[in-house]
Design an enzyme around this catalytic site. Structure first.
Site: not given
Ligand code: ACO
Length: 444
Positions: A284, A323, A379
Site C-alpha cells: 500500500h 493497482h 508511488d
Molecule cells: N510486479 C510484477 N508482477 C505484478 C505486479 C508487480 N508490481 N503487480 C501484480 N503483478 C502480477 C501478479 O504476480 C499476478 O500475476 P499472475 O496472474 O501471473 O499470478 C498479476 O499481476 C495480478 O496481481 P495481483 O497480486 O493479483 O493483483 P492485485 O490487484 O491483488 O494487487 C497490487 C495489486 C498489490 C498493487 C500489486 O499490483 C502490487 O503488489 N504492486 C506492487 C506494490 C505497489 O506498487 N503498491 C502500491 C499500490 S498503489 C497504493 O497503494 C497507493
C-alpha cells in the site's frame, strides 16, 4: 456435487417491466428466487433466504480481499480504473491538481463542495489554530529509539492524541467531531516532521501558523538545520500537489481500516492510527519507499533487463507498478511525473529518474506487464520527488499519510452519518477441526 446456476442477470427492468432483479435457481432444491438489483449490486443478505432446509444458515458470498464487494455507499470519490478516472466530489483530479490547494481539497472532501473565499479563510484559520501539539508530545517522541521508523512513530503518536482529547470519544456530537477532524489534519504535519527530527537527532521545530500548510511542514523538517533552509514556492506547490493527489482514493486498504475501526465507534485518533498502520504496508503506501529501495538496488540502466527478468520469473515485484483498481493507467502517476520536472528545476535532476523512466519504458513494452495490465501507480515517481526534497526513505510513507488524512476523516465522518452502517464484522467459512475432546497434557 451441488452446483448453483445464475439464470438471469438484469441490468435494467425485468421482462415484465418491473424493478430490476436477478433470478437465481438453487439447483440443490430447484427453488427460484428473485433478488432486487439496485446500483448494479445485489444485497448479500438477500442471499440468506436461499436455504436447503430450516437448519441451513443460508447462502453467503465468499470474497477474500473484497474483490467484488461494495461495503458502503459513498459520495466522496469516484474512480474508474479502466478509464483512468479519479474525481473528488465530482471534480477531476487533474483540475484540482492544477488549480486548487490541499486545504481547499480537504474542505471539498469533507463538506462536499468547494468553499467560498470566506469559508476557505475560516477553514484555513481553523487548521492554522490547531497545528500545535501538547508539550508532553515531545517527551514521548523522545522515548522512541534513536533509529525509530517515523511511520511507526506517527502511528503511535496519532493514536496517543486520543489521550489528550478524551472528548473525541463523543462521536455522536457533530461539532465535537469537526474539532477532532481539524486537529487531525492540522497536527499530522507536526507529528510527521517531529518523527523526522527525532530520526535525524535534531531539535524539534515548532509549527508556524502563519505559514501555508506545506510551507509549515517543510519549515518544521528543515529549518535550523545544518543546511540553511530557504523556502521556495515551487517546492511548496509541488508538495501541496502531491498531498492533493493522495487526499482520497475511495475504499482502499487504509480507508477500509479507518472505517472498520471507526465502525466500532472508536475515537477518530484510534481509527486514523489504524489507517496509518495499514498504509505502512509495502503493498500500500509503503510502496513509495520500496520503489526507491528497488531503484537503489538496480543501480544503473544497464542492469534493468536482468531485473525485469527476475520480476517476470516471479522472484520479486516491480514496485510502483500495478493497482487493484487501475487497470489502464493511474492518473495520479501522470500528474506526479510532470511535477517531478518542477521540483528538479529547483533541486537538480535526481539521477534515479533515468533508471525509473527506462524501467517504465521497458515494462510498458513487455508482454508480461501488458497482459496483466500493470502500469505505474502513484508511488512510482513520488519517491523521486521526496528524495530530491531531501527526505530520507523512511519519511516517504509519512508524506502519504499526511496527504491521505482528509480522505480518512471524510470517509469516517460519512460512515457515522450513514444509517445503514453498523459495526464491521465479516463472516467466514470455517475450515478447522470438528468438535473434539480436550486431551490432558500427559496424554498428548
Ligand atoms: N510486479 C510484477 N508482477 C505484478 C505486479 C508487480 N508490481 N503487480 C501484480 N503483478 C502480477 C501478479 O504476480 C499476478 O500475476 P499472475 O496472474 O501471473 O499470478 C498479476 O499481476 C495480478 O496481481 P495481483 O497480486 O493479483 O493483483 P492485485 O490487484 O491483488 O494487487 C497490487 C495489486 C498489490 C498493487 C500489486 O499490483 C502490487 O503488489 N504492486 C506492487 C506494490 C505497489 O506498487 N503498491 C502500491 C499500490 S498503489 C497504493 O497503494 C497507493
Amino acid at each position: 456435487m451441488t452446483t448453483q446456476r445464475i439464470e438471469g442477470v438484469a441490468a435494467g427492468a425485468n421482462d415484465q417491466g418491473g424493478a430490476p432483479s436477478l433470478t437465481v435457481t438453487d439447483n440443490r432444491t430447484g427453488r427460484s428466487y428473485e433478488i432486487p438489483i439496485s446500483d448494479g449490486t445485489i444485497r448479500a443478505v438477500d442471499l440468506r433466504q436461499i436455504r436447503v432446509d430450516d437448519d441451513d444458515f443460508g447462502l453467503m458470498t465468499y470474497d477474500p480481499a473484497f474483490m467484488n464487494t461494495a461495503a458502503c455507499r459513498s459520495a466522496i470519490t469516484f474512480l474508474d480504473g479502466d478509464r483512468g478516472i479519479l474525481r473528488y466530489r465530482g471534480y477531476p483530479i487533474e483540475q484540482l491538481a492544477e488549480h486548487s490547494t490541499f486545504l481547499e481539497v480537504a474542505y471539498l472532501l469533507l463538506h462536499g463542495d468547494l468553499p467560498t473565499r470566506q469559508q476557505l479563510e475560516a477553514w484555513e484559520s481553523d487548521i492554522a489554530h490547531h497545528v500545535y501539539v501538547n508539550e508532553s508530545t515531545k517527551q514521548f517522541m523522545d522515548g522512541f529509539r534513536y533509529d525509530a521508523h517515523p511511520m511507526g512513530m506517527l502511528e503511535a503518536t496519532v493514536g496517543a492524541l486520543s489521550t489528550f482529547y478524551p472528548e473525541a470519544k463523543n462521536i455522536g456530537d457533530e461539532a465535537n467531531r469537526y474539532r477532532q477532524i481539524v486537529r487531525l489534519i492540522a497536527k499530522m504535519p507536526t507529528l510527521g516532521a517531529w518523527g523526522f527530527r527525532h530520526m535525524m537527532g535534531r531539535p524539534y521545530v515548532y509549527p508556524d501558523k502563519t505559514l501555508p500548510y506545506a510551507g509549515n511542514f517543510l519549515n518544521m523538517l528543515f529549518s535550523h538545520s545544518v543546511v540553511d533552509f530557504e523556502r521556495d514556492p515551487r517546492i511548496e506547490r509541488a508538495l501541496d500537489v502531491l498531498f492533493i493527489l493522495h487526499a482520497d482514493h475511495e475504499q482502499n486498504c487504509s480507508t477500509s481500516a479507518v472505517r472498520s475501526v471507526g465502525s466500532a465507534q472508536a475515537d477518530p485518533y484510534s481509527a486514523v492510527a489504524a489507517g496509518i498502520a495499514a498504509l505502512y504496508g509495502p503493498l500500500h503506501g509503503g510502496a513509495n519507499e520500496a520503489v526507491l529501495q528497488m531503484l537503489n538496488r538496480i543501480g544503473s540502466t544497464s542492469d534493468i533487463p536482468a531485473f525485469i527478468e527476475g520480476v517476470k520469473a516471479g522472484k520479486e515485484r516491480l514496485m510502483g507498478f500495478g493497482h487493484r483498481v487501475y487497470k489502464n493507467y493511474d492518473p495520479r502517476a501522470q500528474i506526479i511525473k510532470k511535477a517531478t520536472q518542477d521540483v528538479f528545476e529547483v533541486t537538480g535532476v535526481n539521477p534515479k529518474l533515468a533508471i525509473a523512466m527506462e524501467l517504465e519504458k521497458i515494462a510498458l513494452e513487455d508482454d508480461y506487464f501488458i497482459s496483466r495490465r500493470l502500469y505505474p501507480n502513484v508511488d512510482f515517481y513520488s519517491g523521486l520527488i521526496y528524495e530530491a526534497l531531501g527526505m530520507p526513505l523512511e519519511m516517504f510513507t509519512v508524506l502519504f499519510a499526511i496527504g491521505r488524512t482528509p480522505g480518512w476523516v471524510a470517509q469516517w465522518n460519512e460512515m457515522l452519518n450513514d444509517k445503514e452502517q453498523k459495526i464491521a464484522r465479516p463472516r467466514q467459512i470455517y475450515v478447522g477441526a470438528e468438535e473434539r475432546d480436550y486431551v490432558p497434557l500427559d496424554k498428548r
